[in-house]
Design a protein around this motif. Structure first.
Motif, mmCIF file in Angstrom:
data_model
loop_
_atom_site.group_PDB
_atom_site.id
_atom_site.type_symbol
_atom_site.label_atom_id
_atom_site.label_comp_id
_atom_site.label_asym_id
_atom_site.label_seq_id
_atom_site.Cartn_x
_atom_site.Cartn_y
_atom_site.Cartn_z
ATOM 1 N N ASP A 176 -13.466 9.204 -5.541
ATOM 2 C CA ASP A 176 -12.945 8.617 -6.382
ATOM 3 C C ASP A 176 -11.939 8.604 -6.312
ATOM 4 O O ASP A 176 -10.588 8.337 -7.068
ATOM 5 N N VAL A 177 -11.588 7.894 -4.866
ATOM 6 C CA VAL A 177 -10.137 6.961 -4.545
ATOM 7 C C VAL A 177 -10.308 5.591 -4.998
ATOM 8 O O VAL A 177 -10.986 5.518 -5.228
ATOM 9 N N ASP A 178 -9.158 5.560 -6.003
ATOM 10 C CA ASP A 178 -8.303 4.197 -6.005
ATOM 11 C C ASP A 178 -9.118 3.147 -4.330
ATOM 12 O O ASP A 178 -7.285 3.594 -3.722
ATOM 13 N N PHE A 179 -9.601 2.639 -4.301
ATOM 14 C CA PHE A 179 -9.670 1.611 -2.622
ATOM 15 C C PHE A 179 -9.322 0.937 -2.770
ATOM 16 O O PHE A 179 -9.086 0.366 -2.030
ATOM 17 N N LEU A 180 -8.698 0.002 -3.789
ATOM 18 C CA LEU A 180 -8.329 -0.974 -4.052
ATOM 19 C C LEU A 180 -6.616 -0.660 -3.349
ATOM 20 O O LEU A 180 -5.917 -1.515 -2.968
ATOM 21 N N GLY A 181 -6.354 0.659 -4.228
ATOM 22 C CA GLY A 181 -5.038 1.294 -3.760
ATOM 23 C C GLY A 181 -4.958 1.527 -2.053
ATOM 24 O O GLY A 181 -3.771 0.862 -0.978
ATOM 25 N N ASP A 182 -6.026 1.543 -2.057
ATOM 26 C CA ASP A 182 -5.884 2.041 -0.310
ATOM 27 C C ASP A 182 -5.931 0.677 0.657
ATOM 28 O O ASP A 182 -5.359 0.690 1.376
ATOM 29 N N PHE A 183 -6.817 -0.313 -0.054
ATOM 30 C CA PHE A 183 -6.535 -1.423 0.641
ATOM 31 C C PHE A 183 -5.610 -2.460 0.949
ATOM 32 O O PHE A 183 -5.040 -2.631 1.532
ATOM 33 N N ASP A 184 -4.470 -1.975 -0.267
ATOM 34 C CA ASP A 184 -3.236 -2.366 -0.173
ATOM 35 C C ASP A 184 -2.465 -1.887 0.816
ATOM 36 O O ASP A 184 -1.153 -2.788 1.141
ATOM 37 N N ARG A 185 -2.247 -0.932 0.907
ATOM 38 C CA ARG A 185 -1.301 0.102 1.332
ATOM 39 C C ARG A 185 -1.706 -0.355 3.003
ATOM 40 O O ARG A 185 -0.818 -0.237 3.559
ATOM 41 N N LEU A 186 -2.837 -0.218 2.627
ATOM 42 C CA LEU A 186 -3.644 -0.829 4.453
ATOM 43 C C LEU A 186 -2.674 -1.646 4.954
ATOM 44 O O LEU A 186 -2.331 -2.116 6.425
ATOM 45 N N LEU A 187 -3.071 -2.714 4.188
ATOM 46 C CA LEU A 187 -2.145 -3.757 4.436
ATOM 47 C C LEU A 187 -0.687 -4.327 4.559
ATOM 48 O O LEU A 187 -0.260 -4.617 5.602
ATOM 49 N N ALA A 188 -0.400 -3.384 3.450
ATOM 50 C CA ALA A 188 1.562 -3.494 3.450
ATOM 51 C C ALA A 188 1.874 -2.640 5.246
ATOM 52 O O ALA A 188 2.724 -2.746 5.562
ATOM 53 N N ASP A 189 1.313 -1.443 5.147
ATOM 54 C CA ASP A 189 1.938 -0.598 6.054
ATOM 55 C C ASP A 189 1.543 -1.381 7.951
ATOM 56 O O ASP A 189 2.238 -1.009 9.027
ATOM 57 N N HIS A 190 0.157 -1.572 7.897
ATOM 58 C CA HIS A 190 -0.018 -1.970 8.641
ATOM 59 C C HIS A 190 -0.542 -3.237 9.563
ATOM 60 O O HIS A 190 -0.511 -3.758 10.647
ATOM 61 N N PHE A 191 -0.003 -4.395 8.438
ATOM 62 C CA PHE A 191 -0.924 -5.518 8.511
ATOM 63 C C PHE A 191 -1.351 -6.465 9.334
ATOM 64 O O PHE A 191 -1.950 -7.187 10.261
ATOM 65 N N PRO A 192 -3.063 -5.576 9.330
ATOM 66 C CA PRO A 192 -4.190 -5.903 10.393
ATOM 67 C C PRO A 192 -4.556 -7.250 9.877
ATOM 68 O O PRO A 192 -4.716 -7.919 8.961
ATOM 69 N N ILE A 193 -5.796 -8.117 10.757
ATOM 70 C CA ILE A 193 -5.484 -9.417 10.640
ATOM 71 C C ILE A 193 -7.133 -9.513 10.402
ATOM 72 O O ILE A 193 -7.649 -9.742 9.670
ATOM 73 N N ASN A 194 -8.338 -9.496 12.060
ATOM 74 C CA ASN A 194 -9.479 -9.457 12.188
ATOM 75 C C ASN A 194 -10.292 -8.367 11.653
ATOM 76 O O ASN A 194 -9.741 -7.229 11.977
ATOM 77 N N LEU A 195 -11.314 -8.631 10.875
ATOM 78 C CA LEU A 195 -12.250 -7.762 10.783
ATOM 79 C C LEU A 195 -12.789 -6.865 11.835
ATOM 80 O O LEU A 195 -12.952 -5.509 11.565
ATOM 81 N N ALA A 196 -13.094 -7.473 12.219
ATOM 82 C CA ALA A 196 -14.196 -7.046 13.712
ATOM 83 C C ALA A 196 -12.307 -6.203 14.842
ATOM 84 O O ALA A 196 -13.102 -5.761 15.934
ATOM 85 N N ASP A 197 -11.608 -6.313 15.053
ATOM 86 C CA ASP A 197 -11.125 -5.612 15.444
ATOM 87 C C ASP A 197 -10.198 -4.646 15.275
ATOM 88 O O ASP A 197 -10.278 -4.050 13.990
#
Length: 1007
Positions: free
Chosen positions: A380-401
């Motif tokens: 029931d969680v908004d996964f797009l919002g969680d995606f945005d927060r992950l990118l905004a807070d942690h700046f990940p680059i490669n999926l496999a890292d």
């Protein structure tokens, strides 16, 4: 010979006072109608474009209905589809992609030195894309020559220089190698097969051929038609007096039209500005036509595709939707965009690529379907919002890292979606992808599917089958034969299941997406059967990019019902949008042509790198004169068959490049040319106002704002920063602290100012909580601070950090060097770090009472220092700037007690001192900043020096804010807010401020 051709081919001139589809249908009914029967099954009706073929089909059906005839339709096709109906090829004809692959194979077999006359710089040997691009250029060159019945040998006889001779000798040799490659693969080139059919007298047609308006038939097709022994009818849209202007096949003679003067009236020309003006004026003209004509009787002609969107939108705004007959490219449709995003994700498997991929509507729908099956831990969680927060807070680059610990802790849903999507696209990823990460697969999905992933090279045909299977999970118009779910299949079984497995639903598809999916499915099914000798093995990323480039240019469009046409009483409400080449045979009574300019009309062919204009003329290929003559004839047809026609001559194209008037305007007398030039330069039509449909445009300064809905005070406690937010603007406070609306930017490539502050704060906080806080040496303090900084950065951003973030970490390191020196000096003065990140909250009784009601207080204190020798306390807040507290807390601090408070942080800290366990009068506790600046001289402790009067004013202001909040006073401020996060909601951006100023100025003038 031409005399005999005129006897063999029956040529009929139908005039040009009426559109050719009208007169051609009349001729067909008269010629083939017998009593109450109209049987055209023995006839092949050949037209220049798909649209003209559709018009003939619709008009024939309608006319037969009007006359109550028993109707059997003809086979209607375009000129390009005719040749392969007149002979049987000796070998299967290679599709365009197979031809390109054969050219590429031929090129790659050549020694590098041999290709120098063609390409001074050669692509890398193992890079497929550039070789395919070059091969595609050569395929188009050979097709261009062959369509004009010109051989490479003939070109060699015309070139002048030694360099050109060497180049064309190489091209001739490469062409022979290309044919050999096709032959070894058991395939053939279509143009070579046509030549063989002519040479061996194998051209046949069991049906009568009716050439309708094929005035620009190319030499290759003409050569085949010349060999047909059966009936050939040629219908020409021209009066009998122009018989000498056309050959026996109805093809125009170039010289016959070069000196024509067009019957173009000055009032039919409209001069205007850029594409926006052209679109508005076109829509206005259409609206005028609509006063007396139905929408189905109006056509808008576009001379360049860049004009389509502006004109379409302008018509839509006026309530006149357009129908684009050219349709859309697959790249513009949902399936095309999904394939492009998949190719990007596989080629560059980054979090940014994944974030774009999961936002595609069809990918999002698939993920939601998996959520409904319980594939995620929190469905029931908004996964797009969680995606945005992950990118905004942690700046990940490669999926496999591996992700940092904090990201795994706080963004579990985004991590699970990553795994889910990677399982979905497993066929295109390396076998070991994600196997080294810390994440477990979502429940219900096993890692066994990982073994099917392959980073190895495979034939493009195999990748086509895999892509086809993958697309079938999203689009029902791509239907595959059922495979046993959960069972492995061998390659042979997969190939067998694919053959004839795709069932196109294009005929029944009702939406653009369905048609695009069906079209993509058809082509991928054909690619899945690529000839094995020509197929090449490539990685998934290269194969997907190759397939995407070939699928992207396919065109699809929503067809009108077969019975929809003008003058028939149908209820069609849209305006026909046609390209230039369709206009001459269009049968609408009214027409508007947008972009009557060079270089759109007539098009130029001088930019060909292999066949410049002079060489084309020598080879009697289509050159600029031919294009000009063709378009002069098209203008005759448009002008002679209707009186309601306008030509819009703009000043600039969609890309803002200047566009001179079309050369066709010079098809007139010298006086007319001079008059037109003067008119176009000086009598530009003013752009009419566009009301955007039936509704008047909204006043940008009076758009409604979100309403405040409260049944009582929604705030029970406040933080220190909340008071500052309320002082800036009560309404913005309401948006942030009541509605919870906060900005989220997932596109930033570097730390925002607050995130950089958190980075420095994190290092200092960890330092203050460790035993290192007692260190006295500035060097050892600096080493400890670096350790804590690195520890914080790794926990938050991981070990693979963006370059911009790495630079910011280095900047923080430099600031901490200054901090180490200031801290050593502080220790030397006898001060100790007593507490770090101490907190106060309402559970501790922290509150301020106003008018009998309490407002809870919340606060965190960066640092509390204690001097045991002096029994003195200091509360310090880390700041990554060099300004003193007075400057940040007071506006016009020099005004003393009359200065305006803009931040209440330190006065609020003063209010919360009793809850910190500090047992001294609060006025004896020092308050201030520990400035962590990028300048050494500004990095120091700055104690606040507020007067008693200022602190009294602050105390009263705190209570006034609470009193207003209790009263639900959240009215927006009139003042400009710096660094406004809500300007889109409140419409306080620059354009709105300009409009507001204009409104105020107008009010002053009116007053």
């Amino acid at each position: 010979m031409e005399l005999f051709q005129d006897l063999l081919f029956q040529k009929f001139f139908l005039g040009w006072e009426s559109p050719l589809p009208v007169t051609a249908v009349d001729w067909l009914v008269e010629r083939f109608g017998k009593g109450d029967v109209l049987d055209l099954r023995s006839c092949l009706c050949v037209l220049p474009t798909t649209q003209s073929a559709r018009q003939i089909e619709r008009r024939l059906a309608h006319r037969a209905g009007e006359l109550s005839l028993q109707y059997s339709p003809p086979i209607t096709l375009t000129a390009g589809e005719l040749p392969e109906r007149m002979y049987r090829p000796e070998k299967p004809i290679a599709i365009e992609f197979e031809q390109t692959l054969a050219w590429a194979r031929t090129l790659k077999k050549q020694p590098d030195d041999r290709l120098r006359p063609l390409m001074p710089t050669l692509p890398e040997a193992d890079s497929l894309a550039p070789w395919l691009e070059i091969a595609g250029t050569l395929r188009r060159l050979s097709s261009d020559l062959a369509s004009h019945d010109v051989t490479f040998e003939q070109v060699l006889g015309k070139v002048q220089t030694a360099a050109e001779t060497r180049r064309w000798e190489l091209l001739k040799s490469l062409y022979e190698g290309y044919l050999s490659e096709l032959s070894r693969a058991g395939l053939s080139d279509p143009f070579e097969q046509r030549r063989r059919a002519i040479e061996k007298k194998q051209v046949r047609s069991e049906k009568s051929i009716c050439l309708i308006g094929t005035s620009d038939l190319n030499e290759s097709i003409a050569a085949m038609v010349n060999e047909v022994a059966g009936e050939v009818f040629v219908l020409v849209a021209a009066p009998q007096s122009r018989e000498g202007s056309f050959d026996h096949l109805g093809r125009l003679r170039t010289d016959a039209f070069l000196n024509d003067e067009l019957p173009l009236n000055d009032e039919q020309l409209i001069s205007c500005g850029d594409i926006s003006d052209q679109a508005v004026i076109a829509a206005a003209i259409v609206s005028d036509f609509r006063q007396r004509l139905d929408s189905s009787q109006i056509t808008v002609g576009l001379t360049d595709e860049s004009q389509l969107a502006p004109v379409e939108m302008e018509l839509e705004d006026r309530g006149l939707p357009g129908h684009r007959y050219a349709g859309w490219t697959v790249a513009q449709t949902a399936p095309g965009k999904l394939i492009a995003l998949l190719a990007r994700l596989v080629t560059r498997p980054t979090w940014d690529s994944l974030a774009a991929f999961v936002r595609h509507s069809d990918a999002h729908r698939w993920i939601q379907s998996q959520l409904s099956k319980g594939q995620l831990s929190k469905p029931d969680v908004d996964f797009l919002g969680d995606f945005d927060r992950l990118l905004a807070d942690h700046f990940p680059i490669n999926l496999a890292d591996p992700l940092p610990a904090l990201a795994l802790k706080h963004h579990r849903i985004a991590v699970e979606v990553r795994e889910l999507v990677c399982q979905w696209i497993a066929s295109f990823l390396p076998a070991d992808f994600l196997t080294t990460t810390e994440a477990e697969p979502p429940k219900g999905l096993a890692r066994k599917n990982l073994k099917k992933r392959s980073g190895d090279k495979q034939p493009i045909s195999k990748w086509s089958r895999l892509l086809l299977q993958w697309l079938a999970t999203s689009y029902h118009t791509i239907e595959l034969e059922t495979l046993v779910e959960g069972e492995e299949t061998s390659e042979a079984e997969e190939a067998a299941s694919q053959k004839n497995a795709v069932r196109s639903s294009e005929a029944t598809a009702t939406t653009l997406t369905e048609q695009a999916a069906a079209k993509v499915g058809e082509l991928l099914a054909r690619f899945a059967e690529l000839n094995g000798r020509l197929d090449v093995e490539e990685t998934a990323s290269m194969a997907l990019e190759t397939l995407n480039s070939r699928l992207a240019e396919l065109r699809v469009g929503i067809e009108r019902p077969a019975n929809a046409d003008h003058n028939r009483g149908d209820q069609r409400k849209d305006i026909s949008l046609h390209g230039w080449l369709d206009l001459s045979l269009d049968d609408a009574p009214a027409m508007v042509v947008v972009g009557f300019n060079h270089p759109f009309v007539p098009g130029a062919v001088t930019s060909d790198p292999f066949l410049p204009g002079a060489l084309r003329s020598e080879l009697r290929m289509a050159d600029n004169d031919r294009r000009y003559a063709r378009d002069v004839y098209a203008m005759h047809l448009m002008l002679q068959s209707r009186s309601d026609i306008r030509f819009i001559v703009g000043s600039n194209a969609a890309d803002r490049s200047p566009t001179p008037p079309s050369r066709l305007l010079s098809a007139a007398s010298a006086d007319s040319i001079a008059r037109r030039v003067r008119t176009l330069l000086h009598d530009r039509l003013p752009t009419p106002e566009s009301d955007f449909g039936s509704a008047k445009p909204l006043d940008a300064t009076h758009l409604p704002m979100p309403s405040i809905e409260t049944d009582g005070c929604p705030i029970e406690s406040m933080s220190v920063t909340a008071f500052k937010s309320y002082l800036e603007c009560p309404f913005r406070f309401y948006l942030r602290h009541v509605l919870g609306l906060k900005p989220l930017d997932d596109s930033a490539g570097e730390l925002a100012a607050n995130q950089f502050g958190d980075l420095v704060h994190g290092a200092l906080e960890n330092f203050g909580e460790s035993d290192d806080k007692t260190l006295t040496s500035s060097k050892r303090i600096y080493d400890a601070l670096l350790h804590h900084l690195d520890d914080y950065a790794v926990k938050r951003y991981g070990s693979n950090v963006r370059s911009a973030v790495q630079m910011q970490i280095r900047q923080a390191q430099q600031r901490l060097r200054f901090v180490a020196e200031a801290q050593a000096e502080r220790i030397d003065q006898g001060w100790q770090i007593h507490a770090t990140e101490a907190s106060v909250d309402p559970s501790m009784g922290a509150a301020i009472e106003v008018d009998g009601r309490k407002m809870g207080l919340k606060g965190r204190f960066d640092r509390i220092d204690y001097h045991p020798d002096k029994d003195c306390w200091a509360i310090l807040d880390y700041k990554t700037h060099g300004s003193p507290p007075e400057k940040k807390h007071l506006r016009n601090a020099r005004d003393g007690d009359d200065a305006e408070w803009i931040d209440l942080q330190l006065p609020l800290y003063r209010e919360m001192i009793p809850y910190l366990g500090i047992e001294v009068p609060r006025d004896e506790v020092q308050l201030g900043y520990f400035n962590v600046s990028d300048k050494k001289e500004e990095t120091r402790i700055n104690l606040a020096n507020f007067t008693t009067g200022q602190l009294d004013v602050a105390s009263e202001l705190i209570r006034e804010c609470i009193r207003r909040i209790f009263a639900c006073d959240f009215a927006p401020t009139e003042d400009l807010v710096q660094y406004d996060d809500y300007e889109m909601i409140l419409q306080t951006g620059v354009p709105t401020r300009m409009l507001t100023q204009m409104d105020l100025a107008e009010d002053e003038v009116n007053a």
